[in-house]
Design a protein around this motif. Structure first.
Motif, PDB file in Angstrom:
ATOM      1  N   ILE A   5      67.911  -4.971-123.878  1.00 44.58           N
ATOM      2  CA  ILE A   5      66.855  -4.779-124.486  1.00 44.58           C
ATOM      3  C   ILE A   5      66.441  -4.131-125.607  1.00 44.58           C
ATOM      4  N   TRP A   6      67.020  -3.028-125.748  1.00 44.15           N
ATOM      5  CA  TRP A   6      66.576  -2.492-127.222  1.00 44.15           C
ATOM      6  C   TRP A   6      67.183  -3.233-128.307  1.00 44.15           C
ATOM      7  N   LEU A   7      68.692  -4.022-128.639  1.00 43.72           N
ATOM      8  CA  LEU A   7      69.034  -4.803-129.068  1.00 43.72           C
ATOM      9  C   LEU A   7      67.898  -6.139-129.267  1.00 43.72           C
ATOM     10  N   VAL A   8      67.512  -6.582-128.270  1.00 37.89           N
ATOM     11  CA  VAL A   8      66.663  -8.006-128.677  1.00 37.89           C
ATOM     12  C   VAL A   8      65.066  -7.597-128.602  1.00 37.89           C
ATOM     13  N   ILE A   9      63.964  -6.513-128.874  1.00 40.66           N
ATOM     14  CA  ILE A   9      63.574  -5.644-129.434  1.00 40.66           C
ATOM     15  C   ILE A   9      63.323  -5.210-130.201  1.00 40.66           C
ATOM     16  N   GLY A  10      65.079  -5.456-131.752  1.00 36.54           N
ATOM     17  CA  GLY A  10      65.318  -4.484-132.261  1.00 36.54           C
ATOM     18  C   GLY A  10      65.307  -6.148-133.249  1.00 36.54           C
ATOM     19  N   ARG A  17      59.596  -8.955-139.598  1.00 30.68           N
ATOM     20  CA  ARG A  17      59.971  -8.965-140.963  1.00 30.68           C
ATOM     21  C   ARG A  17      60.009  -9.593-141.762  1.00 30.68           C
ATOM     22  N   GLY A  18      60.409 -10.544-141.385  1.00 31.01           N
ATOM     23  CA  GLY A  18      61.139 -12.167-142.390  1.00 31.01           C
ATOM     24  C   GLY A  18      62.532 -12.221-142.459  1.00 31.01           C
ATOM     25  N   TYR A  19      63.738 -10.980-142.548  1.00 30.62           N
ATOM     26  CA  TYR A  19      64.611 -10.826-142.731  1.00 30.62           C
ATOM     27  C   TYR A  19      64.987 -11.804-142.409  1.00 30.62           C
ATOM     28  N   LEU A  30      71.982  -7.473-145.550  1.00 23.40           N
ATOM     29  CA  LEU A  30      72.824  -7.302-144.671  1.00 23.40           C
ATOM     30  C   LEU A  30      72.220  -6.185-143.902  1.00 23.40           C
ATOM     31  N   GLY A  31      72.646  -5.079-144.398  1.00 21.32           N
ATOM     32  CA  GLY A  31      72.365  -3.912-143.997  1.00 21.32           C
ATOM     33  C   GLY A  31      70.932  -3.346-143.774  1.00 21.32           C
ATOM     34  N   THR A  36      67.826  -2.341-138.744  1.00 22.58           N
ATOM     35  CA  THR A  36      66.456  -2.773-137.630  1.00 22.58           C
ATOM     36  C   THR A  36      66.867  -3.276-136.580  1.00 22.58           C
ATOM     37  N   VAL A  37      67.820  -3.418-136.440  1.00 22.00           N
ATOM     38  CA  VAL A  37      68.379  -4.881-134.901  1.00 22.00           C
ATOM     39  C   VAL A  37      68.586  -2.913-134.210  1.00 22.00           C
ATOM     40  N   VAL A  38      69.451  -2.427-135.182  1.00 22.25           N
ATOM     41  CA  VAL A  38      69.772  -0.750-134.081  1.00 22.25           C
ATOM     42  C   VAL A  38      68.682  -0.006-134.131  1.00 22.25           C
TER      43      VAL A  38
END
Length: 60
Positions: A5-10, A17-19, A30-31, A36-38
């Motif tokens: 769930i944490w990673l899905v929200i990330g 944010r359009g990344y 990439l970083g 941002t996902v983590v």
């Protein structure tokens, strides 16, 4: 289950944010996406991670 769930929200925050729409992929882009996902839900509390990096260029 909490980690998923944490990673899905990330991922949702990264998409908002359009990344994923950026055409040039480099070390910094990439970083930033990975961090941002983590960071996940903390994105909605004002955390805006950015990664800066320099890749060494080959000598001519």
């Amino acid at each position: 289950m909490i980690v998923v769930i944490w990673l899905v929200i990330g991922l949702i925050a990264t998409y908002q944010r359009g990344y994923f729409g950026q055409s040039d992929v480099n070390c910094a882009a990439l970083g930033t996406v990975l961090v941002t996902v983590v960071v996940g839900p903390l994105n909605y509390l004002g955390v805006n991670p950015r990664i800066e990096c320099q890749v060494p260029q080959p000598s001519p």
